[in-house]
Write an enzyme that holds these catalytic residues in place. Structure first.
Site, PDB file in Angstrom:
ATOM      1  N   GLY A 115      48.969  28.884  37.230  1.00  0.00           N
ATOM      2  CA  GLY A 115      47.897  28.700  38.224  1.00  0.00           C
ATOM      3  C   GLY A 115      46.808  29.754  38.097  1.00  0.00           C
ATOM      4  O   GLY A 115      45.620  29.466  38.274  1.00  0.00           O
ATOM      5  N   GLY A 118      21.007  14.175  16.009  1.00  0.00           N
ATOM      6  CA  GLY A 118      21.970  15.263  16.153  1.00  0.00           C
ATOM      7  C   GLY A 118      22.707  15.442  14.852  1.00  0.00           C
ATOM      8  O   GLY A 118      22.218  16.104  13.934  1.00  0.00           O
ATOM      9  N   SER A 119      23.847  14.768  14.731  1.00  0.00           N
ATOM     10  CA  SER A 119      24.613  14.860  13.486  1.00  0.00           C
ATOM     11  C   SER A 119      23.791  14.331  12.314  1.00  0.00           C
ATOM     12  O   SER A 119      23.917  14.799  11.185  1.00  0.00           O
ATOM     13  CB  SER A 119      25.907  14.051  13.611  1.00  0.00           C
ATOM     14  N   GLN A 154      61.954  31.903  25.086  1.00  0.00           N
ATOM     15  CA  GLN A 154      61.600  31.287  23.802  1.00  0.00           C
ATOM     16  C   GLN A 154      60.810  29.982  23.973  1.00  0.00           C
ATOM     17  O   GLN A 154      59.909  29.679  23.191  1.00  0.00           O
ATOM     18  CB  GLN A 154      62.904  31.019  23.050  1.00  0.00           C
ATOM     19  N   GLN A 177      47.495  27.533  30.145  1.00  0.00           N
ATOM     20  CA  GLN A 177      48.859  27.111  30.482  1.00  0.00           C
ATOM     21  C   GLN A 177      49.775  28.329  30.622  1.00  0.00           C
ATOM     22  O   GLN A 177      50.601  28.398  31.527  1.00  0.00           O
ATOM     23  CB  GLN A 177      49.366  26.183  29.358  1.00  0.00           C
ATOM     24  N   GLU A 183      26.665  23.451  15.125  1.00  0.00           N
ATOM     25  CA  GLU A 183      26.747  23.705  13.678  1.00  0.00           C
ATOM     26  C   GLU A 183      27.563  22.626  12.955  1.00  0.00           C
ATOM     27  O   GLU A 183      28.244  22.918  11.963  1.00  0.00           O
ATOM     28  CB  GLU A 183      27.351  25.084  13.396  1.00  0.00           C
ATOM     29  N   GLY A 184      27.519  21.407  13.439  1.00  0.00           N
ATOM     30  CA  GLY A 184      28.266  20.298  12.840  1.00  0.00           C
ATOM     31  C   GLY A 184      29.550  20.055  13.617  1.00  0.00           C
ATOM     32  O   GLY A 184      30.390  20.958  13.705  1.00  0.00           O
ATOM     33  N   THR A 185      29.705  18.864  14.170  1.00  0.00           N
ATOM     34  CA  THR A 185      30.903  18.567  14.978  1.00  0.00           C
ATOM     35  C   THR A 185      32.146  18.524  14.087  1.00  0.00           C
ATOM     36  O   THR A 185      32.045  18.395  12.860  1.00  0.00           O
ATOM     37  CB  THR A 185      30.761  17.192  15.667  1.00  0.00           C
TER      38      THR A 185
HETATM   39  C1  LIG Z   1      25.199  24.485  23.847  1.00  0.00           C
HETATM   40  C2  LIG Z   1      24.555  23.919  22.614  1.00  0.00           C
HETATM   41  C3  LIG Z   1      23.791  24.718  21.798  1.00  0.00           C
HETATM   42  C4  LIG Z   1      23.158  24.175  20.669  1.00  0.00           C
HETATM   43  N1  LIG Z   1      22.317  24.964  19.911  1.00  0.00           N
HETATM   44  C5  LIG Z   1      21.559  24.370  18.948  1.00  0.00           C
HETATM   45  C6  LIG Z   1      20.519  25.115  18.283  1.00  0.00           C
HETATM   46  O1  LIG Z   1      20.325  26.308  18.535  1.00  0.00           O
HETATM   47  N2  LIG Z   1      19.750  24.479  17.382  1.00  0.00           N
HETATM   48  C7  LIG Z   1      19.924  23.146  17.073  1.00  0.00           C
HETATM   49  O2  LIG Z   1      19.178  22.629  16.249  1.00  0.00           O
HETATM   50  N3  LIG Z   1      20.909  22.418  17.671  1.00  0.00           N
HETATM   51  C8  LIG Z   1      21.718  23.001  18.609  1.00  0.00           C
HETATM   52  N4  LIG Z   1      22.679  22.254  19.263  1.00  0.00           N
HETATM   53  C9  LIG Z   1      22.853  20.861  18.902  1.00  0.00           C
HETATM   54  C10 LIG Z   1      24.172  20.567  18.190  1.00  0.00           C
HETATM   55  O3  LIG Z   1      24.134  21.069  16.888  1.00  0.00           O
HETATM   56  C11 LIG Z   1      24.395  19.054  18.279  1.00  0.00           C
HETATM   57  O4  LIG Z   1      24.731  18.769  19.627  1.00  0.00           O
HETATM   58  C12 LIG Z   1      25.467  18.561  17.348  1.00  0.00           C
HETATM   59  O5  LIG Z   1      25.047  18.659  16.017  1.00  0.00           O
HETATM   60  C13 LIG Z   1      25.868  17.114  17.629  1.00  0.00           C
HETATM   61  O6  LIG Z   1      24.767  16.292  17.754  1.00  0.00           O
HETATM   62  P1  LIG Z   1      24.624  15.324  19.037  1.00  0.00           P
HETATM   63  O7  LIG Z   1      24.804  16.153  20.240  1.00  0.00           O
HETATM   64  O8  LIG Z   1      23.381  14.566  18.902  1.00  0.00           O
HETATM   65  O9  LIG Z   1      25.871  14.362  18.935  1.00  0.00           O
HETATM   66  P2  LIG Z   1      25.990  13.049  18.041  1.00  0.00           P
HETATM   67  O10 LIG Z   1      25.545  13.314  16.656  1.00  0.00           O
HETATM   68  O11 LIG Z   1      25.386  11.890  18.756  1.00  0.00           O
HETATM   69  O12 LIG Z   1      27.567  12.877  18.044  1.00  0.00           O
HETATM   70  C14 LIG Z   1      28.304  12.377  19.174  1.00  0.00           C
HETATM   71  C15 LIG Z   1      29.754  12.175  18.728  1.00  0.00           C
HETATM   72  O13 LIG Z   1      29.803  11.228  17.669  1.00  0.00           O
HETATM   73  C16 LIG Z   1      30.403  11.774  16.515  1.00  0.00           C
HETATM   74  N5  LIG Z   1      29.685  11.280  15.340  1.00  0.00           N
HETATM   75  C17 LIG Z   1      28.385  11.489  15.019  1.00  0.00           C
HETATM   76  N6  LIG Z   1      28.075  10.890  13.864  1.00  0.00           N
HETATM   77  C18 LIG Z   1      29.199  10.261  13.452  1.00  0.00           C
HETATM   78  C19 LIG Z   1      29.525   9.473  12.318  1.00  0.00           C
HETATM   79  N7  LIG Z   1      28.627   9.194  11.370  1.00  0.00           N
HETATM   80  N8  LIG Z   1      30.778   8.999  12.208  1.00  0.00           N
HETATM   81  C20 LIG Z   1      31.716   9.273  13.139  1.00  0.00           C
HETATM   82  N9  LIG Z   1      31.467  10.008  14.229  1.00  0.00           N
HETATM   83  C21 LIG Z   1      30.230  10.517  14.385  1.00  0.00           C
HETATM   84  C22 LIG Z   1      30.276  13.266  16.682  1.00  0.00           C
HETATM   85  O14 LIG Z   1      31.283  13.963  15.975  1.00  0.00           O
HETATM   86  C23 LIG Z   1      30.417  13.424  18.181  1.00  0.00           C
HETATM   87  O15 LIG Z   1      31.772  13.433  18.521  1.00  0.00           O
HETATM   88  C24 LIG Z   1      23.345  22.800  20.361  1.00  0.00           C
HETATM   89  C25 LIG Z   1      24.153  22.004  21.180  1.00  0.00           C
HETATM   90  C26 LIG Z   1      24.729  22.531  22.310  1.00  0.00           C
HETATM   91  C27 LIG Z   1      25.545  21.624  23.194  1.00  0.00           C
END
Ligand SMILES: Cc1cc2nc3c(=O)[nH]c(=O)nc-3n(C[C@H](O)[C@H](O)[C@H](O)COP(=O)(O)OP(=O)(O)OC[C@H]3O[C@@H](n4cnc5c(N)ncnc54)[C@H](O)[C@@H]3O)c2cc1C
Length: 562
Positions: free
Chosen positions: A344, A132-133, A281, A340, A367-369
Site C-alpha cells: 500500500g 509520430g512513429s 523467498q 508491489q 525515441e521510438g516506441t
Molecule cells: C512526454 C513526451 C515527450 C516527447 N518528446 C519529444 C521530443 O522532444 N521531440 C520529438 O520530436 N518528439 C517527442 N515525443 C514524441 C514521441 O517520440 C512520439 O510520441 C513517439 O514517437 C510515438 O509517436 P505517436 O505518439 O505519434 O504514436 P504513434 O506512432 O501513433 O503510435 C501509437 C501506437 O501504435 C504503434 N505503432 C505505430 N506504428 C506502428 C506500426 N507501423 N506497426 C505496429 N504498431 C505501430 C506504436 O508502437 C504505439 O504503440 C515525445 C512524446 C512524449 C509523450
C-alpha cells in the site's frame, strides 16, 4: 577524452547537487504541481555552475567530449535522480544532435559553442500531430525564399507535437519538408510566428516541459539549414539513433534501479509474518531478483554497444534499438514490481516508486516506441538470417559454446541454447513465410533481443572473470554474482525463445502435427528444460548478494537453503 577520475568527479557533483536541490520532497511537490523547475534546468546547464551539457559537447566546441560510454553513465545517473529533469537536459542534447552530426563547421562552432559557453537550452522538433512513429508523414513545410535566383532563406509553417522543452527552449531544431525532402532547421524561439502551447498534462515526467509548437511562416536565413544541403533530415536523424537510443536505454536502466533501490532497503525493515520481507523467498524471487537479472542483462548490452560505437563500428542502430527495448521494458517492469514490493505504501506519492513508475513509462514511447524497436530489430536480423542462410544465430551459439569451454559457469552454454533455438524458429518462419504476419515479425524482435542480451551478459561475466571489463564499467556485482546473474537470465531467455517461438510458429500455421516432435527436438527443448536445474539456488545467491548476506552465508554454511 574524459578520464575515469574526471567522470567520477562529475557524477559526484551531480549527486551532491541532487541531494541538496532535488530532494524527494521537492520532486514530489513539483510533480504534484505539474511544474518544470526551469531555474534548476538552467543551473544544471550553466557552464559556470553544474554544466552537465559540457559532457556531451565535443572538445573543439568548448565541451568535454564525452564518449558514448560516458554519456550512458551520466544518463543513468540523471535518471536515478529524476527522469523529468533528465529528459529536459537530454532534450538539449537531442536537439543539438542534428547539428553535431550534420551541420557545417561554421554552424557547429556557433551553436555547439553557444550551448557550451552560454548553456542555452534546445528542443528537438520532429514529431507532429499526424507524424509520430512514421516521420515520413510530416507536413511542416519550409518554402524557399529566393533573391536574384539565390536561396536566401526559408519560411517554415506547421505544427509540432509533444516537444520536450518546447515551452522553455531558447532554440529548436525543426524537421520540415523542403522541395527535395525533410531537412533540419535551427530556429530561435523568439522569431515572429513561432509560438508554443501550454505544457501537456502528462501521466509522468511532470517535471519535464512538453509542449506543442506552432510555426506560422517563420522566416529563417539560409544558414539555418543544417548542413546547408536540403533533403538530408531523415538521414541526419538516423545517423544518431544508435547513440540516442543508448541514452534512453540508460534512462530505463537508471529509473528501474532507482525504484529497486527503494524497494530493497524497504523490504529489510518491513516485518510481515514475523520476519523481514527480504527473507521471504516468494517475495524476493518474484519482485526483486528477476528484475535485477533483466536490468543487468540490458546494462551489459548497453555497455557493449556503447563501447562498439566508441570504437568506431558505426552508428549501430539495431544494437541501440535492442539496448533501448530491453532496458526500458526492464526498467518499467522493475518500477511496477517496486510498487508491489512496497504494498500500500508503494501506491502513495510519498514513497517515490509510484512516481518513478509513472516517469519510466515514457521511455517505452519516446525515441521510438517498443513496437517500432521490435520492428527495427527484427527487420535487420531477418536480413542477416537470410544472408547467412540461417547460420547467423547458430554461429553466435557456436561462439558462446567456445566461451563456455573457456569459462564454464558464466551461462554461455545456456545463452547458446537460446541462440540455436532462435535460429530454428527463424528458419521455420522463413520456410512457412510467416513474416508476412506483422505480429510474428515483431515477436521475433523480442526473442532476438532476449537472445542477444543473454549472449552479452555471458560475455560480460567472462570479461569480469578475466579482469578485462571496461575501466568505467559498472561494478556493483562481482565476478561470481555476474556469472550467476548471467545463468539466471540465460535460462529465462532460452525458455522464452523456445516456448514462444514454438507458440508463434504453431499459432501462425507454420507447422503441422507430423512435424511437431522433430521441431521440438530441433529447438533443443529437452536441453533447455534441463538447463533450468539450479535456477532457484542461483536466485537464492543473487538475493543474498543484493541483501549483503553472502559473507554470512559463507561463514555459516548451515544457512544455505534455510
Ligand atoms: C512526454 C513526451 C515527450 C516527447 N518528446 C519529444 C521530443 O522532444 N521531440 C520529438 O520530436 N518528439 C517527442 N515525443 C514524441 C514521441 O517520440 C512520439 O510520441 C513517439 O514517437 C510515438 O509517436 P505517436 O505518439 O505519434 O504514436 P504513434 O506512432 O501513433 O503510435 C501509437 C501506437 O501504435 C504503434 N505503432 C505505430 N506504428 C506502428 C506500426 N507501423 N506497426 C505496429 N504498431 C505501430 C506504436 O508502437 C504505439 O504503440 C515525445 C512524446 C512524449 C509523450
Amino acid at each position: 577524452m574524459i578520464t575515469k577520475k574526471t567522470l567520477n568527479l562529475s557524477l559526484k557533483s551531480l549527486r551532491d547537487f541532487a541531494k541538496k536541490r532535488l530532494t524527494d520532497e521537492e520532486l514530489i511537490a513539483w510533480d504534484e504541481r505539474d511544474e518544470c523547475p526551469v531555474e534548476i534546468i538552467r543551473y544544471m546547464s550553466d557552464p559556470d555552475k553544474l554544466g552537465i551539457q559540457l559532457l556531451f559537447i565535443p572538445e573543439e566546441y568548448g565541451g568535454m567530449g564525452g564518449s558514448t560510454f560516458d554519456v550512458y553513465l551520466i544518463c543513468e545517473a540523471m535518471a536515478r535522480i529524476d527522469l523529468g529533469v533528465a529528459t529536459s537536459l537530454f532534450a538539449t542534447f537531442l536537439g543539438s544532435d542534428p547539428i553535431t552530426f550534420g551541420a557545417t563547421p561554421e554552424q557547429k562552432k556557433i551553436w555547439l559553442g553557444r550551448i557550451a559557453d552560454e548553456g542555452i537550452l534546445f528542443a528537438y522538433g520532429a514529431t507532429e500531430p499526424e507524424a509520430g512513429s512514421d516521420l515520413g508523414a510530416l507536413k511542416t513545410t519550409a518554402d524557399r525564399v529566393e533573391k536574384d535566383g539565390k536561396i536566401v532563406g526559408y519560411k517554415i509553417s506547421g505544427s509540432k507535437q509533444w516537444i520536450s522543452n518546447g515551452g522553455i527552449a531558447d532554440v529548436c531544431t525543426i524537421l520540415a519538408n523542403t522541395p527535395v525532402g525533410p531537412s533540419w532547421f535551427i530556429v530561435e524561439k523568439d522569431l515572429p510566428g513561432f509560438t508554443n502551447d501550454k505544457p501537456e498534462d502528462k501521466h509522468g515526467i511532470r517535471l519535464s516541459n512538453t509542449a506543442a509548437l506552432a510555426l506560422d511562416n517563420v522566416y529563417v536565413d539560409a544558414d539555418r539549414l543544417v548542413g546547408g544541403v536540403e533533403g538530408q533530415g531523415l538521414l541526419q536523424a538516423q545517423m544518431v539513433f544508435g547513440y540516442t537510443r543508448v541514452m534512453v536505454a540508460a534512462f530505463g536502466l537508471g529509473a528501474g534501479w532507482s525504484a529497486l533501490d527503494r524497494a530493497i532497503p524497504y523490504s529489510t525493515k518491513r516485518i510481515q509474518a514475523g520476519a523481514p520481507l527480504s527473507e521471504k523467498q516468494g517475495y524476493t524471487h518474484k519482485l526483486i531478483v528477476p528484475n535485477v537479472a533483466r536490468l543487468e542483462a540490458a546494462r551489459s548490452y548497453i555497455e557493449e554497444t556503447a563501447q562498439r560505437i566508441d570504437a568506431g563500428e558505426g552508428s549501430l542502430n539495431t544494437e541501440g534499438a535492442i539496448a533501448k527495448y530491453m532496458a526500458t521494458e526492464a526498467g518499467d517492469a522493475a518500477a511496477d514490481a517496486s510498487i508491489q514490493a512496497l504494498g500500500g505504501y508503494g501506491y502513495t506519492h510519498e514513497y517515490m516508486v509510484e512516481k518513478i513508475s509513472r516517469d519510466v513509462r515514457i521511455t517505452r514511447i519516446y525515441e521510438g516506441t517498443s513496437e517500432i524497436m521490435e520492428m527495427t530489430i527484427s527487420r535487420d536480423r531477418w536480413q542477416q538470417h537470410l544472408k547467412t542462410r540461417g547460420q547467423y544465430y547458430h554461429e553466435q551459439a557456436r561462439e558462446l559454446e567456445a566461451l563456455d569451454a573457456r569459462h564454464p559457469g558464466v551461462g554461455a552454454y545456456i545463452a547458446a541454447l537460446a541462440a540455436h533455438a532462435l535460429a530454428e524458429v527463424m528458419e521455420k518462419a522463413r520456410v512457412a513465410r510467416l513474416t508476412r504476419y506483422q505480429h510474428i515479425l515483431l515477436r521475433l524482435g523480442e526473442l532476438i533481443a532476449y537472445t542477444e542480451c543473454a549472449g552479452s551478459l555471458a560475455r560480460r561475466a567472462t570479461l569480469a572473470a578475466e579482469g578485462k571489463l571496461h575501466e568505467k564499467a559498472n561494478d556493483r556485482f562481482d565476478t561470481t554474482a555476474l556469472a550467476t546473474l548471467s545463468r539466471v537470465f540465460a535460462r529465462e531467455a532460452a525458455l522464452k525463445v523456445a516456448a514462444e517461438g514454438l507458440r508463434w510458429v504453431c499459432g501462425a500455421g507454420g507447422i503441422g502435427d507430423s512435424d511437431m516432435a522433430a521441431f521440438e527436438v530441433a529447438l533443443g527443448l529437452p536441453a533447455i528444460h534441463r538447463a533450468q536445474a539450479g535456477l532457484v539456488s542461483d536466485m537464492d545467491y543473487i538475493a543474498d548478494v543484493i541483501y549483503n548476506r553472502v559473507a554470512k552465508r559463507e561463514e555459516v554454511p548451515a544457512l544455505v537453503g534455510a
